[in-house]
Each structure stands twice: as C-alpha cells, then as structure tokens.
Design a protein around this motif. Sequence first.
Motif, mmCIF file in Angstrom:
data_model
loop_
_atom_site.group_PDB
_atom_site.id
_atom_site.type_symbol
_atom_site.label_atom_id
_atom_site.label_comp_id
_atom_site.label_asym_id
_atom_site.label_seq_id
_atom_site.Cartn_x
_atom_site.Cartn_y
_atom_site.Cartn_z
ATOM 1 N N TYR A 115 0.827 -1.194 0.000
ATOM 2 C CA TYR A 115 0.000 0.000 0.000
ATOM 3 C C TYR A 115 0.859 1.242 0.000
ATOM 4 O O TYR A 115 2.043 1.229 0.365
ATOM 5 C CB TYR A 115 -0.914 0.033 1.238
ATOM 6 C CG TYR A 115 -0.165 0.071 2.551
ATOM 7 C CD1 TYR A 115 0.097 -1.099 3.246
ATOM 8 C CD2 TYR A 115 0.309 1.276 3.069
ATOM 9 C CE1 TYR A 115 0.814 -1.078 4.430
ATOM 10 C CE2 TYR A 115 1.023 1.305 4.250
ATOM 11 C CZ TYR A 115 1.272 0.123 4.931
ATOM 12 O OH TYR A 115 1.975 0.143 6.100
ATOM 13 N N CYS A 116 0.247 2.325 -0.397
ATOM 14 C CA CYS A 116 0.798 3.661 -0.259
ATOM 15 C C CYS A 116 -0.372 4.546 0.180
ATOM 16 O O CYS A 116 -1.382 4.620 -0.527
ATOM 17 C CB CYS A 116 1.385 4.144 -1.583
ATOM 18 S SG CYS A 116 2.274 5.691 -1.455
ATOM 19 N N ASP B 72 -3.509 3.713 -2.339
ATOM 20 C CA ASP B 72 -3.183 2.965 -3.548
ATOM 21 C C ASP B 72 -2.529 1.654 -3.160
ATOM 22 O O ASP B 72 -1.891 1.560 -2.105
ATOM 23 C CB ASP B 72 -2.254 3.777 -4.447
ATOM 24 C CG ASP B 72 -2.236 3.232 -5.852
ATOM 25 O OD1 ASP B 72 -3.248 3.417 -6.562
ATOM 26 O OD2 ASP B 72 -1.237 2.601 -6.234
ATOM 27 N N ARG B 73 -2.687 0.646 -4.029
ATOM 28 C CA ARG B 73 -2.123 -0.677 -3.747
ATOM 29 C C ARG B 73 -0.697 -0.801 -4.282
ATOM 30 O O ARG B 73 -0.306 -1.842 -4.795
ATOM 31 C CB ARG B 73 -2.987 -1.753 -4.391
ATOM 32 C CG ARG B 73 -4.431 -1.772 -3.914
ATOM 33 C CD ARG B 73 -5.201 -2.861 -4.645
ATOM 34 N NE ARG B 73 -6.631 -2.813 -4.447
ATOM 35 C CZ ARG B 73 -7.287 -3.427 -3.487
ATOM 36 N NH1 ARG B 73 -6.617 -4.120 -2.597
ATOM 37 N NH2 ARG B 73 -8.584 -3.354 -3.405
ATOM 38 N N SER B 74 0.068 0.235 -4.159
ATOM 39 C CA SER B 74 1.426 0.223 -4.706
ATOM 40 C C SER B 74 2.395 -0.467 -3.764
ATOM 41 O O SER B 74 2.242 -0.404 -2.545
ATOM 42 C CB SER B 74 1.907 1.662 -4.909
ATOM 43 O OG SER B 74 1.026 2.395 -5.704
ATOM 44 N N CYS C 30 6.089 3.965 -2.712
ATOM 45 C CA CYS C 30 5.463 5.275 -2.755
ATOM 46 C C CYS C 30 6.257 6.247 -3.630
ATOM 47 O O CYS C 30 6.171 7.463 -3.449
ATOM 48 C CB CYS C 30 5.310 5.855 -1.350
ATOM 49 S SG CYS C 30 4.053 5.007 -0.374
ATOM 50 N N TRP D 56 5.039 9.898 -4.678
ATOM 51 C CA TRP D 56 3.893 9.956 -3.781
ATOM 52 C C TRP D 56 3.162 11.281 -3.805
ATOM 53 O O TRP D 56 1.987 11.350 -3.466
ATOM 54 C CB TRP D 56 4.312 9.634 -2.343
ATOM 55 C CG TRP D 56 5.178 10.675 -1.693
ATOM 56 C CD1 TRP D 56 6.540 10.730 -1.700
ATOM 57 C CD2 TRP D 56 4.743 11.804 -0.936
ATOM 58 N NE1 TRP D 56 6.970 11.816 -0.998
ATOM 59 C CE2 TRP D 56 5.901 12.489 -0.510
ATOM 60 C CE3 TRP D 56 3.489 12.310 -0.568
ATOM 61 C CZ2 TRP D 56 5.842 13.641 0.252
ATOM 62 C CZ3 TRP D 56 3.419 13.459 0.197
ATOM 63 C CH2 TRP D 56 4.587 14.123 0.600
ATOM 64 N N LYS E 258 -1.217 9.198 -8.744
ATOM 65 C CA LYS E 258 -0.715 7.900 -8.301
ATOM 66 C C LYS E 258 -1.790 7.099 -7.559
ATOM 67 O O LYS E 258 -1.749 5.877 -7.512
ATOM 68 C CB LYS E 258 0.488 8.098 -7.372
ATOM 69 C CG LYS E 258 1.030 6.822 -6.763
ATOM 70 C CD LYS E 258 2.233 7.076 -5.896
ATOM 71 C CE LYS E 258 2.728 5.807 -5.240
ATOM 72 N NZ LYS E 258 3.177 4.806 -6.231
ATOM 73 N N TYR E 259 -2.748 7.799 -6.967
ATOM 74 C CA TYR E 259 -3.674 7.164 -6.032
ATOM 75 C C TYR E 259 -5.004 6.812 -6.696
ATOM 76 O O TYR E 259 -5.578 7.621 -7.423
ATOM 77 C CB TYR E 259 -3.920 8.080 -4.842
ATOM 78 C CG TYR E 259 -2.650 8.403 -4.103
ATOM 79 C CD1 TYR E 259 -1.825 9.450 -4.525
ATOM 80 C CD2 TYR E 259 -2.238 7.643 -3.015
ATOM 81 C CE1 TYR E 259 -0.640 9.725 -3.875
ATOM 82 C CE2 TYR E 259 -1.057 7.921 -2.351
ATOM 83 C CZ TYR E 259 -0.261 8.969 -2.782
ATOM 84 O OH TYR E 259 0.909 9.243 -2.138
ATOM 85 N N SER E 260 -5.477 5.612 -6.388
ATOM 86 C CA SER E 260 -6.722 5.143 -6.987
ATOM 87 C C SER E 260 -7.951 5.465 -6.157
ATOM 88 O O SER E 260 -9.063 5.497 -6.690
ATOM 89 C CB SER E 260 -6.650 3.618 -7.164
ATOM 90 O OG SER E 260 -5.541 3.263 -7.953
ATOM 91 N N TYR E 261 -7.755 5.661 -4.865
ATOM 92 C CA TYR E 261 -8.901 5.814 -3.962
ATOM 93 C C TYR E 261 -8.741 7.090 -3.132
ATOM 94 O O TYR E 261 -7.678 7.336 -2.559
ATOM 95 C CB TYR E 261 -9.000 4.593 -3.043
ATOM 96 C CG TYR E 261 -8.975 3.298 -3.800
ATOM 97 C CD1 TYR E 261 -7.808 2.545 -3.891
ATOM 98 C CD2 TYR E 261 -10.118 2.833 -4.467
ATOM 99 C CE1 TYR E 261 -7.776 1.361 -4.611
ATOM 100 C CE2 TYR E 261 -10.077 1.653 -5.184
ATOM 101 C CZ TYR E 261 -8.914 0.930 -5.259
ATOM 102 O OH TYR E 261 -8.884 -0.230 -5.978
ATOM 103 N N TRP E 262 -9.826 7.840 -3.058
ATOM 104 C CA TRP E 262 -9.824 9.120 -2.363
ATOM 105 C C TRP E 262 -11.038 9.257 -1.449
ATOM 106 O O TRP E 262 -12.122 8.773 -1.765
ATOM 107 C CB TRP E 262 -9.874 10.272 -3.378
ATOM 108 C CG TRP E 262 -8.616 10.420 -4.152
ATOM 109 C CD1 TRP E 262 -8.249 9.733 -5.272
ATOM 110 C CD2 TRP E 262 -7.542 11.325 -3.869
ATOM 111 N NE1 TRP E 262 -7.012 10.152 -5.698
ATOM 112 C CE2 TRP E 262 -6.552 11.121 -4.862
ATOM 113 C CE3 TRP E 262 -7.310 12.283 -2.892
ATOM 114 C CZ2 TRP E 262 -5.357 11.843 -4.889
ATOM 115 C CZ3 TRP E 262 -6.134 12.996 -2.914
ATOM 116 C CH2 TRP E 262 -5.174 12.783 -3.908
#
Length: 125
Positions: free
Chosen positions: A32-33, A98-100, A103, A106, A111-115
């Motif tokens: 995760y990140c 994010d499931r990275s 980071c 970052w 970069k992020y899928s969910y907010w």
Amino acid sequence: QVQVVESGGGSVQTGGSLRLSCEVSGLTYDSYCLGWFRQAPGKEREGVAVIGSDDYIGYVKSVRGRFTISLDSSKNTLYLQMNNLQPEDTAKYFCAADRSRTCMGWAHEEKYSYWGQGTQVTVSS
C-alpha cells in the motif's frame, strides 16, 4: 472495494493542534501507499505526507517537524497529527490510498486510486 473516509477536521488558532483520521477499508496491508493531500481555495492539491508498506515515510518540506503521519493497521486507520498549525495550513485535507508496492512519486495525486471526500481544517491567526 477500497473505501476511504476522513474525519477530525475543525477550526483552531495559530499554534494549535488537530489530528485527522482516515479509515481505509478493503485494503490489504502487504502492499500500500497511503497519503494525505490538501487543497486550499484557488490552489492546486498538494501532497502533505505519505506512508508506505515498505516503511517509507515522507513529508512536504513545509510540514516537516510539525506533522506526523502514522498507521494503525489493526484499526484500518491512518492518522495525521498536526501540531503548531499555521494559517497557511488552512485547506481541505484528503486521504488517498493505492495498492502500490512503493510510494515513488507519492506527491502526485494521479498515483492514487482511492480518495476520501475530504475534511476541512481552518487555522485562524
């Protein structure tokens, strides 16, 4: 399905403290990140702090020494402890996930899928 919900915003005077919380559900904690962003009126969204599954922690220069990011994976909750708040910290704060595996990059919101929906922080002088 990953869901992200922030809480803990409010109004404080200069020098005060607040702790933001972000409940993150549906995320496996092996990769995760998790980041905090903020957006002030008329300004672009800015990366504030991040924590990653590889133990990476990062901060934007303007908050180093004042803000602390942490994660309690047993509660699926990300925190941002904000001390010595200044008027320039006034913004809407967002949690992002994010499931990275890393980071890297970052501070870039793409970069992020969910907010989350954000929580308002107002610091008065």
